[in-house]
Enzyme design. Structure first.
Site, short mmCIF file in Angstrom:
data_model
loop_
_atom_site.label_atom_id
_atom_site.label_comp_id
_atom_site.label_asym_id
_atom_site.label_seq_id
_atom_site.Cartn_x
_atom_site.Cartn_y
_atom_site.Cartn_z
CG ASP A 282 -2.18 0.90 0.91
OD1 ASP A 282 -2.12 1.73 -0.02
OD2 ASP A 282 -3.18 0.80 1.64
C1 BGC Z 1 -5.02 3.26 0.17
C2 BGC Z 1 -5.20 2.22 -0.91
C3 BGC Z 1 -5.09 2.86 -2.27
C4 BGC Z 1 -3.75 3.54 -2.36
C5 BGC Z 1 -3.48 4.15 -3.71
C6 BGC Z 1 -3.80 4.10 -0.04
O1 BGC Z 1 -3.79 5.21 0.80
O2 BGC Z 1 -4.96 2.62 1.43
O3 BGC Z 1 -6.42 1.56 -0.75
O4 BGC Z 1 -5.27 1.91 -3.27
O5 BGC Z 1 -3.69 4.55 -1.37
O6 BGC Z 1 -4.22 5.30 -3.91
#
Ligand code: BGC
Length: 744
Positions: A282
């Protein structure tokens, strides 16, 4: 003895290798593998590591040109302009040494331009076929602009509505979550992989939804049994459905951050499930392992992540900065890097990116907001709304003077919900617009509150308008920004003066319909006495207005069911239907006011509940009313005793006893009475939407393989334990009469 000691390790290795499924979960073939190997053999270590780097791009393409040209970037996220995406691809394909295209990612969570209901709303449709269609539409729109990878579906089981991200998933139930996850994977990726295929990314692996206290990013303490029985199955189902990628989660579980957790990433995901797709972190979750106190610096966490099984780094720059050095020093084997790069290249080859790196910018425009897309979004919004209360005020009779009020009545941005990055409010149709259209000349609009958090003392303008009307429609709820990532709440009542507005409307004596548009199940118990009907629509997306007008007018009959338990008060959280049976199951209530003054110490009710709020929720999982009524009868099983490989054959009659056509979501729950470990009081094992004409009665047959009753027992294996079971076929998780059977 001597011989055994020499051969034992080899035998164990061979056994481990055999236990790994040999079929590719992503659908790779020997030709694809050969192509990946050929590419890999031409790559320098630096180029390999470049593939493992994902960066978010904003601003101009030229800012990143050098890095892409030098092969230091494998994937970009957050660019959706097709011309810029083409420019990025040109740098990668035509100007980098090996011409490897970029994987372009984006959070396409519930639609791209055409925004569907938030995932929690989609779950309340209990309609995987429709959810698959929605995901396909999202893929058609997004891939036309060059986005070939979405960070969806979110498969985190969420049993605490304080957690803002409950909006992004399918709610509290493992079975429902798994079915919705598979449907989305199929929809995004398509039946066959072609230029409209968008790789799905199942997230967040794993346990993220169990954040302590519903506070986003918090620690979880899930045992292996909870993981196996509750949190992992949706991921396994999605892997089996062919999900090409997976994202690690932010949380640490029992002290181990997911991005460094070899047990889940390697042992379970790779070895047990045989996943051969790509694992991405993530956003900066690798870097956050330093903050967790799980690593000293970026180099340390990069080593931990790659060793645990991470292939691609989203935004920590840990691999590009340190992996080469780690390999050269012998701390990380080049084989681990090769593994990661193979997983990345495999996805790129399978998506056909080498053959089709560019998109047709003009053609892309025609795909967005296509009439069929808007129609599907409208159907999804219709099916996602849950009728929670109704004294007969709904559906609206023709010819009424209607007052439309409330902060969500005309909030085109907010009804799109969280994670609607590419939704555009000028394409949204609000309830106000749709109702004016459906009831020409009958609608008066007085907002009452401009936004959901607004405070106001008096509502004279609204109540005066209510008195001049025959019925009031109050659109309440949450602004989009109140749910989603980093938006946890400790109080789940309607915010601002919304409850006061409703009470004021009620005091006029006119019938009041509350329509709640929110990102989570709010605690609406205190509002129920102030409305004659309550229609709960999670943020319904672009076509939410027309869909709600269809439902309120009775042109369409509500059919949604709650995908999550609705609490009476936030202090009940977490409260979910499929909890284990305690040693003192709730059976009677001694409430706070029943306790005498200076009462002696006793155990009072002697069971598991709250003295002030009892044991039950406001609405159970799977609940939802219709404008008609359904009855279940003749529920029977074909046998009393089943072998573990047999199939339960359930028969019943479902009747629509009302005077309107409608659709019932038939649900089957099972309870394993005695296990090697205590088992949930009920578990959903089947659901289906059954449309019935007014007065129609239909015999149904439902088949459930006995192996679906398996669980992770005390001996650490997954199996069905023989013994007594009960089964319910009902319209929600709290209804029905049990039917008994045995498994031997
Ligand atoms: C979130 C994810 C997301 C990623 C990319 C993160 O802050 O937890 O779910 O896909 O950002 O935007």
């Amino acid at each position: 003895m001597k011989q055994i000691s020499i051969f034992l390790p080899i035998l164990i290795l061979a056994a481990a290798a055999c236990s790994r499924p040999s079929v590719s979960t992503t659908g790779s073939t020997p030709e694809v593998e050969a192509r990946v190997s050929r590419l890999l053999s031409q790559m320098t270590l630096a180029e390999k590591i470049g593939q493992m780097n994902q960066i978010s791009v904003g601003g101009s393409v030229s800012d990143y040109a050098e890095a892409v040209r030098n092969g230091q970037v494998g994937s970009i996220l957050n660019e959706v302009d097709p011309e810029k995406i083409n420019a990025f691809q040109r740098l990668a394909v035509e100007e980098s040494r090996l011409g490897i295209p970029l994987l372009v990612g984006r959070d396409v969570i519930h639609g791209f331009h055409t925004v569907f209901p938030i995932p929690l709303g989609l779950a309340s449709t209990f309609d995987p076929a429709l959810v698959e269609k929605g995901a396909r539409i999202a893929a058609l729109e997004a891939t036309a602009q060059g986005v070939r990878w979405t960070f969806s579906p979110m498969l985190d089981i969420a049993r605490d509505p304080r957690w803002g991200r409950i909006a992004e998933g399918s709610g509290e139930d493992t079975f429902l979550d798994a079915r919705m996850g598979e449907a989305m994977v199929r929809g995004y990726q398509g039946e066959v992989l072609d230029t409209t295929s968008m790789a799905a990314c199942i997230k967040h692996f794993v346990g993220y939804g169990a954040a302590e206290g519903g506070r986003d990013y918090n620690s979880t303490f899930l045992t292996e049994r909870q993981l196996r029985n509750v949190y992992l199955p949706p991921f396994e189902a999605a892997v089996k459905a062919g999900a090409m990628t997976l994202m690690t989660s932010f949380n640490d579980n029992d002290g181990v951050p997911s991005t460094g957790n070899a047990f889940v990433l390697d042992e379970v995901l790779r070895r047990e499930w045989g996943f051969d797709g790509l694992v991405v972190t993530d956003w900066n979750s690798m870097g956050e392992m330093i903050v967790h106190g799980f690593g000293t610096d970026r180099k340390d966490v990069a080593e931990k992540a790659v060793k645990a099984g991470v292939d691609m780094d989203m935004m920590t720059y840990g691999f590009v900065s340190h992996l080469e050095e780690l390999v050269r020093s012998g701390a990380v084997r080049e084989a681990d890097v090769d593994r990661a790069v193979r997983n990345i290249l495999r996805v790129k080859v399978l998506l056909g990116l080498f053959e089709h790196p560019y998109v047709d910018v003009e053609a892309a425009k025609a795909v967005q907001y296509a009439p069929a897309h808007l129609e599907a979004a409208r159907t999804a919004a219709q099916e996602s709304a849950v009728l929670l209360a109704n004294d007969g005020t709904l559906p609206l009779r023709e010819g009424l003077r209607i007052l439309v009020t409330g902060p969500l009545a005309d909030a085109p941005h907010d009804q799109l919900g969280t994670w609607a990055f590419d939704g555009e409010k000028n394409h949204t149709i609000t309830p106000l617009a749709a109702l004016r259209d459906r009831f020409p000349g009958q609608v008066t609009y007085v907002p009452g509150l401009r936004y959901s958090r607004e405070h106001r003392d008096r509502f004279d303008d609204v109540t005066a308008a209510a008195r001049r009307s025959d019925v009031v429609l109050a659109f309440l709820g949450e602004e989009a920004i109140l749910s989603g990532e980093a938006h946890s709440l400790a109080d789940l009542n309607l915010k601002g003066s919304q409850s006061d507005l409703l009470a004021a409307l009620h005091s006029t004596g006119k019938p009041v319909v509350a329509v709640v548009m929110a990102g989570r199940p709010l605690t609406v118990e205190r509002d129920l006495p102030h409305c004659n009907a309550l229609l709960y629509s999670f943020h319904p997306g672009t076509m939410g207005g027309p869909a709600l007008a269809d439902l309120l007018s009775g042109d369409v009959n509500p059919s949604g069911k709650t995908p999550v338990t609705f609490l009476r008060t936030v202090g009940q959280a977490p409260l979910y239907y499929n909890h284990n049976r305690t040693g003192r199951p709730y059976n009677r209530e001694t409430m706070l006011d029943d306790i005498g003054l200076e009462a002696g110490q006793t155990s009072l009710g002697n069971t598991s509940y709250y003295l002030d709020y009892g044991a039950y929720p406001l609405f159970p999982f799977g609940y939802g009313l219709s404008y008609t009524e359904f009855t279940y009868s003749d529920i029977a099983l074909d046998k009393e005793i089943y072998g573990p490989e047999e199939t339960l054959d359930i028969s019943l009659t479902l009747r629509n006893t009302g005077s309107r056509d409608g659709t019932e979501v038939v649900q089957v729950y099972v309870r394993d009475l005695v296990g090697s470990v205590t088992r949930p009081v009920r578990e959903l094992k089947h659901f289906e939407r059954v449309p019935l004409k007014a007065g129609e009665s239909r015999p149904l047959r439902i088949r459930i393989p006995v192996r679906e009753l398996a669980f992770w027992g005390l001996d650490g294996t997954w199996k069905v334990e023989p013994g007594d079971f009960q089964l319910w076929v009902a319209g929600d998780s709290a209804s029905g009469e049990p039917v008994s059977f045995k498994v031997n």
